[in-house]
Design a protein around this motif. Sequence first.
Motif, PDB file in Angstrom:
ATOM      1  N   THR A   1      35.329  58.048  92.009  1.00 12.56           N
ATOM      2  CA  THR A   1      34.816  57.376  93.193  1.00 12.56           C
ATOM      3  C   THR A   1      35.443  57.952  94.452  1.00 12.56           C
TER       4      THR A   1
ATOM      5  N   VAL B   1      29.372  52.561  90.847  1.00 12.52           N
ATOM      6  CA  VAL B   1      30.717  52.625  91.427  1.00 12.52           C
ATOM      7  C   VAL B   1      31.630  51.573  90.814  1.00 12.52           C
ATOM      8  N   ASP B   2      31.128  50.362  90.679  1.00  9.84           N
ATOM      9  CA  ASP B   2      31.973  49.258  90.209  1.00  9.84           C
ATOM     10  C   ASP B   2      32.433  49.435  88.766  1.00  9.84           C
TER      11      ASP B   2
ATOM     12  N   HIS C   1      24.593  60.545  92.782  1.00  3.32           N
ATOM     13  CA  HIS C   1      25.231  59.509  93.585  1.00  3.32           C
ATOM     14  C   HIS C   1      24.534  58.165  93.434  1.00  3.32           C
TER      15      HIS C   1
ATOM     16  N   CYS D   1      33.028  52.533  87.392  1.00  2.00           N
ATOM     17  CA  CYS D   1      33.672  53.833  87.208  1.00  2.00           C
ATOM     18  C   CYS D   1      35.189  53.680  87.125  1.00  2.00           C
TER      19      CYS D   1
ATOM     20  N   ILE E   1      30.928  54.862  99.614  1.00  2.00           N
ATOM     21  CA  ILE E   1      31.593  55.169  98.354  1.00  2.00           C
ATOM     22  C   ILE E   1      30.545  55.329  97.253  1.00  2.00           C
ATOM     23  N   VAL E   2      30.634  56.446  96.535  1.00  2.00           N
ATOM     24  CA  VAL E   2      29.779  56.714  95.380  1.00  2.00           C
ATOM     25  C   VAL E   2      30.666  57.283  94.281  1.00  2.00           C
ATOM     26  N   VAL E   3      30.092  57.507  93.111  1.00  2.00           N
ATOM     27  CA  VAL E   3      30.784  58.283  92.091  1.00  2.00           C
ATOM     28  C   VAL E   3      30.465  59.750  92.374  1.00  2.00           C
TER      29      VAL E   3
ATOM     30  N   ARG F   1      30.877  59.798  99.749  1.00  2.00           N
ATOM     31  CA  ARG F   1      29.886  60.794  99.345  1.00  2.00           C
ATOM     32  C   ARG F   1      30.057  62.125 100.073  1.00  2.00           C
TER      33      ARG F   1
END
Length: 265
Positions: A215, A137-138, A132, A140, A184-186, A218
Amino acid sequence: MAELPVVQPPESVFAGVEVPAAVNAVAAGRSLRPVWRNVLGGLTYEISDTNARYFVKYASSGSGLPLRQEAERLEWAARYTPVPRVVDAGEDEDGFWMLTEALPGLSAVDAKWRANPEKAVQALAYGLSALHQRMPVDECPFDWSVDRRLRGHRDLSGTDPVHGDLPNDEAWRRATDPPPVDKIVVCHGDPCAPNTLIGDDGTWTGHVDMAALGTADRWADLAVCSWSLSWNYGPGWEPLFFDTYGVEPDPERIAYYRLLWDLGS
């Protein structure tokens, strides 16, 4: 509920299963060992020679297995976190295959780690936290948000007993009323224990089976990974998991994302 891989299956799992022609072609005479067969018929084989180990995954046409989707995600994720490197991929009239390099370590549900669940749980939590934190994130291009997942199934057949008595209409009503996003995470997308690898020293070495990576909050990962602990190691391991990850359990988000998982979304 997403299918779980069968780790080191008995011979009966592969009884009567012919090695696909594409897999034989990829092996090119090297040692070929069946590793698992999932509930949708997807096959994984280990290929080895004196120099290296590889895995080839195969999905027959019409199986619905998102193997091409997984190859795309692995190629992106490999820039940021330890995942199998895609060596080659292709398809014929019978199905799609993907060849990857082997990562070090054993599945977190190997007998070695079932016998040492404390180490396994810590590795699972550390690995998920690292995943994570590492993936941007930006950057992905893949989405695993609630909105996207709700376009999928809405059937509770074959669910965990905690949801077994919940009418589908009520389950869907709850699913369409998600809690506010925490962070928010991948996400991994299928963070159950079998999909984490652990080295001989008990440290996390990588993740596999990432066809749903994208995304999301989490808690979509945290709720399911922590849930899988009881399936694989018995009850009582969630406090250690959340403490190692570094987050307080969130009962509302845990309940929601476990329901969403059971809906097959």
